[in-house]
Motif scaffolding. Structure first.
Motif, PDB file in Angstrom:
ATOM      1  N   ILE A 106       0.937  -1.109  -0.121  1.00 44.66           N
ATOM      2  CA  ILE A 106      -0.587  -0.219  -0.249  1.00 44.66           C
ATOM      3  C   ILE A 106       0.805   1.329   0.156  1.00 44.66           C
ATOM      4  O   ILE A 106       0.615   2.196  -0.882  1.00 44.66           O
ATOM      5  CB  ILE A 106      -0.959  -0.182   1.129  1.00 44.66           C
ATOM      6  N   THR A 107       1.866   1.233   0.904  1.00 44.51           N
ATOM      7  CA  THR A 107       2.864   2.438   0.612  1.00 44.51           C
ATOM      8  C   THR A 107       3.310   2.654  -0.368  1.00 44.51           C
ATOM      9  O   THR A 107       3.308   4.184  -0.818  1.00 44.51           O
ATOM     10  CB  THR A 107       3.850   2.400   1.778  1.00 44.51           C
ATOM     11  N   GLU A 108       3.401   1.637  -1.249  1.00 47.09           N
ATOM     12  CA  GLU A 108       4.362   1.773  -2.713  1.00 47.09           C
ATOM     13  C   GLU A 108       3.203   2.311  -3.497  1.00 47.09           C
ATOM     14  O   GLU A 108       3.821   3.282  -4.187  1.00 47.09           O
ATOM     15  CB  GLU A 108       4.827   0.612  -3.200  1.00 47.09           C
ATOM     16  N   LYS A 109       1.927   1.842  -3.537  1.00 46.47           N
ATOM     17  CA  LYS A 109       0.888   2.234  -4.422  1.00 46.47           C
ATOM     18  C   LYS A 109       0.617   3.911  -4.105  1.00 46.47           C
ATOM     19  O   LYS A 109       0.736   4.987  -4.890  1.00 46.47           O
ATOM     20  CB  LYS A 109      -0.247   1.480  -3.951  1.00 46.47           C
ATOM     21  N   VAL A 110       1.280   4.364  -2.779  1.00 50.76           N
ATOM     22  CA  VAL A 110       1.031   6.121  -2.166  1.00 50.76           C
ATOM     23  C   VAL A 110       1.694   6.133  -2.663  1.00 50.76           C
ATOM     24  O   VAL A 110       1.865   7.752  -3.542  1.00 50.76           O
ATOM     25  CB  VAL A 110       0.724   5.475  -0.619  1.00 50.76           C
ATOM     26  N   PHE A 111       2.856   5.721  -2.812  1.00 48.63           N
ATOM     27  CA  PHE A 111       4.164   7.073  -3.553  1.00 48.63           C
ATOM     28  C   PHE A 111       4.667   6.696  -4.907  1.00 48.63           C
ATOM     29  O   PHE A 111       5.695   6.822  -5.202  1.00 48.63           O
ATOM     30  CB  PHE A 111       5.388   6.964  -2.092  1.00 48.63           C
ATOM     31  N   ASP A 112       4.061   5.872  -5.401  1.00 44.79           N
ATOM     32  CA  ASP A 112       4.327   5.336  -6.422  1.00 44.79           C
ATOM     33  C   ASP A 112       5.802   4.796  -6.582  1.00 44.79           C
ATOM     34  O   ASP A 112       6.607   5.336  -7.623  1.00 44.79           O
ATOM     35  CB  ASP A 112       4.462   6.552  -7.735  1.00 44.79           C
ATOM     36  N   TRP A 113       6.521   3.899  -5.857  1.00 45.06           N
ATOM     37  CA  TRP A 113       7.432   3.628  -5.191  1.00 45.06           C
ATOM     38  C   TRP A 113       7.232   2.744  -6.448  1.00 45.06           C
ATOM     39  O   TRP A 113       6.745   1.630  -6.762  1.00 45.06           O
ATOM     40  CB  TRP A 113       7.994   3.235  -3.878  1.00 45.06           C
ATOM     41  N   PRO A 114       8.283   2.474  -7.229  1.00 42.53           N
ATOM     42  CA  PRO A 114       8.495   1.595  -8.225  1.00 42.53           C
ATOM     43  C   PRO A 114       9.146   0.329  -7.462  1.00 42.53           C
ATOM     44  O   PRO A 114       9.873  -0.944  -7.661  1.00 42.53           O
ATOM     45  CB  PRO A 114       9.102   2.039  -9.020  1.00 42.53           C
ATOM     46  N   GLY A 115       8.403  -0.695  -6.810  1.00 46.31           N
ATOM     47  CA  GLY A 115       8.998  -2.321  -6.002  1.00 46.31           C
ATOM     48  C   GLY A 115       7.899  -2.955  -5.862  1.00 46.31           C
ATOM     49  O   GLY A 115       7.171  -2.812  -7.158  1.00 46.31           O
ATOM     50  N   LEU A 116       8.017  -4.163  -5.446  1.00 44.92           N
ATOM     51  CA  LEU A 116       7.258  -4.819  -5.517  1.00 44.92           C
ATOM     52  C   LEU A 116       5.594  -5.015  -5.444  1.00 44.92           C
ATOM     53  O   LEU A 116       5.088  -5.375  -6.235  1.00 44.92           O
ATOM     54  CB  LEU A 116       7.688  -6.498  -4.970  1.00 44.92           C
ATOM     55  N   GLY A 117       5.370  -4.099  -4.286  1.00 42.76           N
ATOM     56  CA  GLY A 117       4.227  -3.741  -4.392  1.00 42.76           C
ATOM     57  C   GLY A 117       3.403  -3.189  -5.195  1.00 42.76           C
ATOM     58  O   GLY A 117       2.039  -4.078  -5.342  1.00 42.76           O
ATOM     59  N   THR A 118       3.869  -2.333  -6.145  1.00 49.29           N
ATOM     60  CA  THR A 118       3.675  -1.504  -7.555  1.00 49.29           C
ATOM     61  C   THR A 118       3.534  -2.760  -8.269  1.00 49.29           C
ATOM     62  O   THR A 118       2.293  -2.286  -8.925  1.00 49.29           O
ATOM     63  CB  THR A 118       4.105  -0.348  -7.563  1.00 49.29           C
ATOM     64  N   LEU A 119       4.053  -3.614  -8.230  1.00 50.95           N
ATOM     65  CA  LEU A 119       3.732  -4.794  -9.833  1.00 50.95           C
ATOM     66  C   LEU A 119       3.364  -5.163  -9.471  1.00 50.95           C
ATOM     67  O   LEU A 119       1.833  -5.596 -10.199  1.00 50.95           O
ATOM     68  CB  LEU A 119       4.701  -5.110  -8.888  1.00 50.95           C
ATOM     69  N   ILE A 120       2.903  -5.877  -7.858  1.00 49.92           N
ATOM     70  CA  ILE A 120       1.541  -6.616  -7.970  1.00 49.92           C
ATOM     71  C   ILE A 120       0.297  -5.872  -8.192  1.00 49.92           C
ATOM     72  O   ILE A 120      -0.586  -6.513  -8.478  1.00 49.92           O
ATOM     73  CB  ILE A 120       2.256  -7.764  -6.674  1.00 49.92           C
ATOM     74  N   ALA A 121       0.549  -4.646  -7.199  1.00 46.78           N
ATOM     75  CA  ALA A 121      -0.634  -4.129  -7.632  1.00 46.78           C
ATOM     76  C   ALA A 121      -1.494  -3.633  -8.747  1.00 46.78           C
ATOM     77  O   ALA A 121      -2.194  -3.764  -9.645  1.00 46.78           O
ATOM     78  CB  ALA A 121      -0.660  -2.535  -7.063  1.00 46.78           C
ATOM     79  N   GLU A 122      -0.313  -3.103  -9.547  1.00 46.78           N
ATOM     80  CA  GLU A 122      -0.509  -3.172 -10.804  1.00 46.78           C
ATOM     81  C   GLU A 122      -1.246  -3.978 -12.253  1.00 46.78           C
ATOM     82  O   GLU A 122      -1.935  -4.755 -12.850  1.00 46.78           O
ATOM     83  CB  GLU A 122       0.859  -3.210 -11.626  1.00 46.78           C
ATOM     84  N   SER A 123      -0.308  -5.752 -11.453  1.00 45.75           N
ATOM     85  CA  SER A 123      -0.540  -6.715 -11.984  1.00 45.75           C
ATOM     86  C   SER A 123      -1.937  -7.507 -11.758  1.00 45.75           C
ATOM     87  O   SER A 123      -2.945  -7.941 -12.765  1.00 45.75           O
ATOM     88  CB  SER A 123       0.353  -7.643 -11.939  1.00 45.75           C
TER      89      SER A 123
END
Lengths: 253, 309
Positions: free
Chosen positions: B248-265
């Protein structure tokens, strides 16, 4: 807490707008006497969405915790009391399941199931029952050896009455603390899942969905991010405060 | 000692087996035909057949799982349905930022919570204690999607000191790691206080006091050493919460990590990538549990000696 429950119950009285009513001409308005918290991307009144969203959050957490507490409580009770192969199998199963990050399990179920209230509740409940089962089992193990239980058993009380009349009441304080802890974690997970776009897509956006919408327009309309975030915060804070006072109360002065 | 280590390491095999199995069959939990979900409503029969073949869905289920196993061993997690890149490549790209963020947050949380927890324990019942406990409750209740936007609005928009989102340079990690560590510090603070209180009430502390040892010496040499044990375990256990917090934190900050990857996918219904991420996250979790156990083992002579025979 009470305030939020009341607000959710009497939502229609507190707002004059129809939930989910789209009005593109009125999008992203700042707060005004008409729209207390302004409007969102689709021109929906944010205050109205908040009120109706509270219904969803509370409903989901109520049913999820009901399921996890019943399932976890019963399994823990039986495992602690009966022991033997049932306990062995259950505990090994919990060990294996707990070795996974709970949120990832929930997330993957929520991702492959079609988004609906049912699948949301199901996927959160799936990982939520284990901790309750574990804690209850440990408590039952120690209760089982108490003298009054031994006495009741020596007097020939049947297993059912032992479990429900003698052991269950003694478990209640612990169960209550566990319930508040689960409520807090369910609210957190539920809002997280809908923030990630895995919540049910109804007419009324949930708090998490409002937040994820707010994230895209944070500069133009910060209230869209802050208002639902603050609601979740207040809800969680009150749940934690209740849990804390329960905890202190059950330990005695 | 050797046997315990060996047992603990061997335990990793059945567990990773289950992880791989779970990520492999995950796609079959989709109600109905997974291809319908992936291809959408407006796909031709030809497209469907291509997807089915690409993902190996035309094979019987046990065979598919077997293939997935074989792939994992060879480092092949399949291909993305969107841009057809190798999943393992996509994941490798994203691992470093996530690890970076997680480690920074853990260090930050320890730096904040352990001294404060000790402080609260020493002055138990005082005003400082209640203020600290209240702020930890606030920290526990603060969802990252509220704290994140608030910090962004203040530090990035109002003051213009820090970047709003993304990952460029050292300054961009500050806000995400504060957000990620906030709830972690809150729970660590409470746990540190409890374990310090436990130690402070122990008999050996009274002995140390009665033999005239200074308070500072008692604290650093006795209390801290013993409390460190339970604190390490807690940090290890909290790591799981941290891993999920990153999403969730990665999504809030658009941090290009695994978290955003799984959320996008998940959003794009790019199932092979989701499978790969679930696999990586779970493996990560297993490894940290292992490391925690090993630390515990190294720190506590009682465990070390007990397992010796």
């Amino acid at each position: 807490m009470l305030g939020i429950i009341l607000a959710a119950l009497f939502a229609p009285l507190l707002t004059s707008f129809i939930p989910g009513k789209v009005d593109i001409t009125q999008r992203l308005l700042p707060p005004s006497p008409e729209h207390w918290l302004g409007t969102d991307l689709k021109g929906i009144d944010i205050w109205t969405s908040l009120l109706y969203g509270a219904r969803i959050s509370l409903m989901v957490s109520f049913f999820t915790v009901l399921i996890t507490t019943t399932v976890g409580g019963c399994l823990g009770l039986l495992a602690g009391y009966l022991g033997g192969w049932f306990e062995q199998i259950l505990m090994r199963l919990i060990d294996v399941l707990m070795a996974f990050p709970g949120m990832i399990l929930t997330l993957s179920f929520a991702a492959v199931l079609v988004p609906s209230y049912f699948s949301l509740i199901f996927s959160i409940a799936l990982t939520g029952w284990m901790e309750t089962a574990r804690i209850i089992r440990a408590e039952v193990l120690s209760l089982k050896e108490r003298e009054y239980i031994l006495a009741a058993r020596a007097l020939g009380a049947p297993t059912g009455s032992l479990l429900f009349k003698h052991i269950l009441p003694a478990l209640l304080p612990l169960l209550l603390t566990q319930v508040t802890a689960s409520v807090a974690s369910v609210i957190r997970i539920e809002s997280g899942l809908s923030f990630l776009g895995l919540g049910p897509h109804g007419l009324v956006p949930t708090w998490g969905q409002l937040l994820s919408e707010g994230r895209t327009v944070i500069l133009e309309s910060p209230l869209l991010s802050i208002a639902p975030g603050l609601s979740i915060f207040l809800l969680l804070l009150s749940v934690h405060l209740i849990g804390d006072s329960l905890n202190n109360g059950s330990r005695g002065p | 000692m050797g046997t315990y280590l060996l047992k603990r390491l061997l335990y990793l095999f059945p567990m990773s087996f289950i992880v791989v199995f779970f990520s492999g069959v995950m796609i079959h939990f989709i109600p109905g035909d997974p291809v319908d979900q992936i291809a959408g409503d407006f796909s031709s029969e030809q497209e469907r057949r291509a997807i089915r073949k690409n993902m190996g869905l035309d094979q019987p289920v046990p065979l598919q799982v077997l293939y997935y196993f074989k792939g994992v061993i060879q480092g092949d997690l399949g291909h993305s349905l969107i841009d057809h890149r190798a999943v393992s490549e996509l994941i490798l790209e994203r691992i470093l930022p996530t690890v970076e963020l997680a480690l920074t947050s853990i260090v930050l949380a320890c730096l904040v919570s352990i001294p404060l927890g000790a402080w609260a324990a020493v002055f138990k019942g005082s005003k400082i204690d209640s203020i600290l406990m209240l702020s930890s409750l606030i920290g526990l209740s603060m969802p990252s999607f509220l704290l994140g936007p608030l910090l962004i609005l203040f530090f990035s928009v109002q003051m213009g000191w820090l970047p709003v989102s993304g990952r460029s340079g050292l300054s961009s990690i500050i806000l995400p790691s504060i957000v990620l560590s906030s709830s972690l510090s809150a729970s660590l603070l409470r746990m540190t206080k409890v374990s310090f209180l436990e130690q402070l009430g122990a008999d050996y502390i009274r002995t140390a006091r009665s033999k005239g040892l200074g308070e500072i010496l008692i604290f650093t040499r006795h209390v801290f050493k013993n409390a460190a044990l339970s604190i390490t375990t807690m940090i290890g256990l909290q790591f799981g919460a941290l891993v999920t917090g990153t999403i969730i934190t990665e999504k809030v900050f658009d941090w290009p990590g695994l978290g955003t990857l799984i959320a996008e996918s998940i959003e794009r219904r790019d199932y092979p990538v989701v499978q790969g991420c679930v696999f990586t996250f779970s493996l990560f979790f297993l490894l940290t549990n292992l490391i925690t156990d090993l630390c515990y083992f190294g720190l506590d002579p009682r465990i070390r000696l007990a397992r010796f025979d």
